[in-house]
Motif scaffolding. Structure first.
Motif, PDB file in Angstrom:
ATOM      1  N   UNK A 239      -8.045   6.301  -4.030  1.00 42.74           N
ATOM      2  CA  UNK A 239      -8.067   5.657  -5.345  1.00 42.74           C
ATOM      3  C   UNK A 239      -8.389   4.174  -5.152  1.00 42.74           C
TER       4      UNK A 239
ATOM      5  N   UNK B 191       0.846  -1.213   0.000  1.00 36.17           N
ATOM      6  CA  UNK B 191       0.000   0.000   0.000  1.00 36.17           C
ATOM      7  C   UNK B 191       0.875   1.255   0.000  1.00 36.17           C
TER       8      UNK B 191
ATOM      9  N   UNK C 272      -7.557   1.452  -6.744  1.00 33.14           N
ATOM     10  CA  UNK C 272      -6.505   0.434  -6.822  1.00 33.14           C
ATOM     11  C   UNK C 272      -5.408   0.647  -5.772  1.00 33.14           C
ATOM     12  N   UNK C 273      -5.468   1.738  -5.037  1.00 34.52           N
ATOM     13  CA  UNK C 273      -4.466   1.949  -3.961  1.00 34.52           C
ATOM     14  C   UNK C 273      -5.182   1.811  -2.608  1.00 34.52           C
ATOM     15  N   UNK C 274      -5.867   2.888  -2.201  1.00 35.70           N
ATOM     16  CA  UNK C 274      -6.566   2.839  -0.916  1.00 35.70           C
ATOM     17  C   UNK C 274      -7.649   1.775  -0.891  1.00 35.70           C
TER      18      UNK C 274
ATOM     19  N   UNK D 268       2.852   1.707  -3.344  1.00 39.17           N
ATOM     20  CA  UNK D 268       1.965   2.221  -4.400  1.00 39.17           C
ATOM     21  C   UNK D 268       1.741   3.726  -4.232  1.00 39.17           C
TER      22      UNK D 268
ATOM     23  N   UNK E  34      -6.080   7.285   1.261  1.00 36.28           N
ATOM     24  CA  UNK E  34      -5.888   7.382  -0.181  1.00 36.28           C
ATOM     25  C   UNK E  34      -7.184   6.868  -0.802  1.00 36.28           C
TER      26      UNK E  34
ATOM     27  N   UNK F 147      -7.829  -1.083  -2.506  1.00 37.99           N
ATOM     28  CA  UNK F 147      -7.298  -2.442  -2.376  1.00 37.99           C
ATOM     29  C   UNK F 147      -6.841  -2.719  -0.938  1.00 37.99           C
TER      30      UNK F 147
END
Lengths: 426, 396
Positions: free
Chosen positions: B135, A162, B137-139, A165, B133, B141
């Motif tokens: 987004x 995390x 695919x970031x936060x 990214x 976060x 996920x």
């Protein structure tokens, strides 16, 4: 107490480093260097420096204002602008400093930020602080790096992923845009090689308190020792030189059987060895320290010196995995540890450094440290059967430093330690 | 059919039942049922529900619990709610609870999770790190992994496998719950005299401690009853109350505000129940992701959420406009960093827009309201008697 205080070489090096960074900051607008505001815990200075930008740490400015007796006025000014008496005084001091022209500790103006890097690690208030700054500097981009908390007493691959990214997709693109430079992994790796060396030195330095007498005070002097890595020199060759020199000096002190240096000279008799939890008070730093060294009390370990990174449990940055290393470094800062991890770390310090007692300096406006401290204290007392003491003050609000109150409590605590030593000897 | 007064009486009893009797009864009927306590502000209760669990909102002892032991764990300058939660722990109120979830809203709640761990309470303790976060695919996920951990913990206790069907069913129930709650707020906005803010508070709070199916029934009955005219409109101003999202104000304080000449038409008292604005997709192929996406994209504004691209002051003013409020009351718990650090930002926005506001502090066990009554009364009078309607022209 030896009254002759000779400035050692490392002190001179550090002073030069601080002067240089504030000089660079004051001329940043002329030299075209971009300025990044960020925080000490989880300070990814290596990344900032790899883009050739300059870091500014609002907490450092606040504590410097505290030591220079300016924070009281700044806090009152912030309160006049609507800030509550109940909240973090670092935030209020910073806001007050801005209201008053943003003049830094060396008397030079601190430049406005080009980027707000909210790498918030172990302190929820950091986020609120930057929401405030974002409105005081409208239009300045904000890069957020959310550091997951070690709630399960460990760092998981998911947590690291995390963070990596976020670094790749949020932080680095914003740094590229602001600095006009492309991200260079090679440059970052070189910085991390230096960080890794510094981290080794820091462990060696703070480990010297195993000696009797301890050659250093790991709290009051410790905050100076962690200065360079926490004010913008992580990853620089200058930091390596500083810590190399400091370590040499400490080894020499051990050879000579000398105790810690204080503002009034060397402590000649080490009477009590303590581990301290919590930040120090900055507004009365000297008086506060004197209460200890006058009694021959030496701090052999402190949690506060680990606020910008914990290396005691084996963590080191790995230059071959640069972004992962930055992520793990952030997650490893002291206030990002679970309470259980904090208890284990403090317990290790108490045991390995042969402390006679454990003391909490509870800070009124720092929930990140203070909430749970009483339970930490109870746990350590129960597990180690060690005398514990408790005092209260604040970071930079002079209204919450009561000299006589702290003195009374410390005197009682020292009497208890004395008595215990006597009983144990018998 | 119960009358409104009867429903409210029952809700009040449920809301302040610190023994959590109904939840424990519910659990006793099936061995695979679990009770999961959660701290404010928000957790996705759908996830616990789908795992055959009941998420119980833990909101402290309020003014109903004398604090003795809890004070031994906290310095005087830390907010009140965690000490009353510890008092409840020490007195065994959470016996029978299987786990506890602590959403990431502030350092005090975060460290309270550590205190629960050290005390060995519950079969699992989960600090739910809500992503900052936003987004997918970031936060998103990361958040999904956090929720999966909760499901794994519950599975270890009851062996219930959560299927997409189960999750979708839970989503439907909680979508309905939020819609019904919103409907009551909408009716009250138009006809605030039909039910007091304190009564509404009890009704919403009851939903924190009983199964959602039962709460939905209550809400439907309330809506039916308040659609009919009742009570008499009074010459009061309309206010929005902000800052009370975690440590709850004593009900006496809510009553005091309304008795001092205000109708509370919007508040953030129990904002966890209204956190997601609108529905979560009830028909997606990956319902856990749908729950995550709703958090990322449909959360209300709050002191615990990073807001840089979506300024909270703009959202506050929009909400106030939508509710046709005459002013804002900032009521925050003492020593609450998130709420109090927001005040300068939010109050500056009020000043810039010429919106009237007042501000005061409380703690969950505040017992004296005289000063607050005078302050609110003066605020109400100043708007009613001396000010031209500033924004919305909703004065008679």
């Amino acid at each position: 107490m030896t009254k002759d205080v000779v400035k050692e070489k490392s002190m001179i090096i550090q002073k030069e480093m601080i002067t240089r960074i504030f000089k660079d900051l004051s001329t940043a607008k002329e030299t075209g260097k971009k300025v990044v505001y960020t925080f000490v815990p989880g300070n990814i200075s290596e990344l900032i420096l790899s883009f050739d930008m300059l870091p500014v740490y609002p907490e450092i400015n606040a504590l410097q204002s505290g030591m220079r007796k300016k924070s009281g006025g700044f806090i009152l000014d912030a309160e006049k602008h609507g800030h509550s008496e109940d909240v973090c005084t670092y935030v209020k001091c910073d806001v007050g400093m801005m209201i008053n022209g943003n003049i830094g500790p060396t008397g030079e103006k601190i430049p406005d930020p080009d980027l707000l890097l909210l790498s918030y690690t172990g302190c929820f208030t950091f986020m609120k602080w930057f929401e405030t700054l974002e409105r005081l500097y409208p239009g300045v981009p904000v890069a957020l790096l959310h550091t997951p908390y070690q709630e399960g007493h460990k760092i998981t691959p998911e947590m690291t992923s995390y963070m990596v990214k976020q670094l790749k997709e949020e932080v680095i693109p914003k740094m590229e845009k602001v600095s006009g430079n492309k991200y260079s992994e090679e440059k970052l790796k070189m910085q991390l090689v230096n960080s890794s060396k510094v981290e080794d030195y820091i462990i060696k330095i703070f480990d010297t308190t195993k000696h009797r007498p301890s050659p250093i005070d790991a709290y009051f002097a410790g905050v100076y020792y962690i200065g360079p890595i926490n004010i913008g020199f992580r990853g620089t060759p200058g930091a390596v030189t500083y810590y190399e020199e400091l370590y040499k000096e400490i080894l020499l002190r051990i050879e000579k059987g000398l105790g810690p240096i204080t503002p009034e000279g060397v402590i000649e008799e080490e009477r009590f060895r303590l581990v301290v939890e919590g930040p120090p008070n900055w507004t009365h730093f000297r008086e506060f320290w004197k209460l200890f060294y006058d009694m021959g009390a030496v701090i052999v370990a402190s949690s506060y010196t680990k606020v910008g990174g914990v290396y005691d449990m084996g963590f080191r940055v790995n230059p071959d995995k640069p972004l992962e290393s930055l992520a793990k470094y952030c997650m490893n800062c002291y206030t990002n540890l679970s309470l259980q991890q904090r208890v284990e770390l403090l317990s290790k310090c108490i045991t390995e450094y042969h402390a006679d007692g454990f003391l909490v300096n509870s800070i009124k406006s720092c929930n990140s440290f203070s909430a749970g401290q009483l339970m930490i204290m109870q746990q350590l007392e129960k597990q180690l059967e060690i005398p514990v003491g408790f005092i209260e003050s604040d970071l930079v609000d002079p209204r919450y430093f009561s000299y006589s109150n702290i003195k009374n409590r410390l005197e009682s605590f020292f009497q208890m330690l004395e008595q215990r030593k006597y009983i144990l000897k018998k | 059919m119960d009358s409104l007064a009867e429903i409210i009486r029952k809700c009040e009893e449920l809301a302040f039942d610190l023994k959590f009797t109904r939840a424990k009864e519910w659990k006793s009927l099936d061995k695979t049922r679990v009770l999961v306590g959660h701290m404010p502000i928000y957790i996705p209760r759908e996830v616990v529900h789908a795992a055959n669990g009941l998420a119980i909102g833990i909101l402290g002892g309020g003014d109903k619990k004398l604090i003795i032991k809890g004070d031994a764990y906290y310095q005087s300058y830390i907010c009140h709610m965690p000490r009353s939660i510890l008092e409840l722990v020490m007195d065994g109120h959470f016996e029978g609870f299987d786990g506890f979830i602590f959403p990431s809203i502030c350092d005090v709640i975060r460290n309270l999770s550590g205190m629960f761990q050290l005390l060995g309470k519950g079969r699992f303790i989960k600090y739910l790190d809500l992503p900052q976060n936003f987004k997918r695919h970031i936060g998103g996920e990361f958040y999904k992994q956090e929720l999966q951990q909760i499901l794994e913990e519950i599975y270890k206790i009851n062996g219930v496998k959560v299927t997409p069907e189960r999750l979708r069913h839970s989503i439907l129930l909680f979508n309905k719950n939020r819609r019904l709650t919103e409907q009551i707020y909408n009716i009250r906005q138009e006809f605030p005299w039909r039910m007091t803010a304190a009564d509404l508070y009890h009704i919403v709070r009851a939903g924190y401690v009983i199964p959602v199916e039962e709460h939905n029934e209550i809400l439907e009955n309330v809506i039916r009853l308040i659609q009919e005219e009742r009570g008499d409109p009074l010459d009061k101003i309309r206010v929005m109350v902000i800052g009370a999202f975690c440590e709850q104000p004593p009900v006496g304080l809510i009553r005091t505000i309304e008795m001092a000449g205000c109708y509370i038409v919007e508040d953030d008292f129990l904002m966890g129940a209204r956190w997601i604005q609108g529905d979560i997709d009830p028909a997606g192929t990956d319902p856990l992701s749908d729950i995550c996406n709703a958090y990322l994209e449909k959360s209300t504004f709050s002191s615990s959420v990073y807001d840089v691209d979506n300024p909270k002051e703009d959202r506050m003013i929009k909400l106030m406009t939508d509710r046709k409020a005459d002013g804002i009351i900032f009521a925050a718990p003492s020593f609450c960093d998130p709420a109090l650090l927001d005040h300068p930002i939010l109050q500056k926005a009020c000043n810039d827009k010429n919106i009237r506001f007042i501000s005061f502090l409380y703690s969950e066990n505040t017992g004296q309201f005289k000063v607050i009554k005078e302050q609110v009364g003066t605020f109400s009078d100043s708007i009613k008697l001396w000010e031209e309607p500033v924004l919305f022209g909703n004065k008679e």
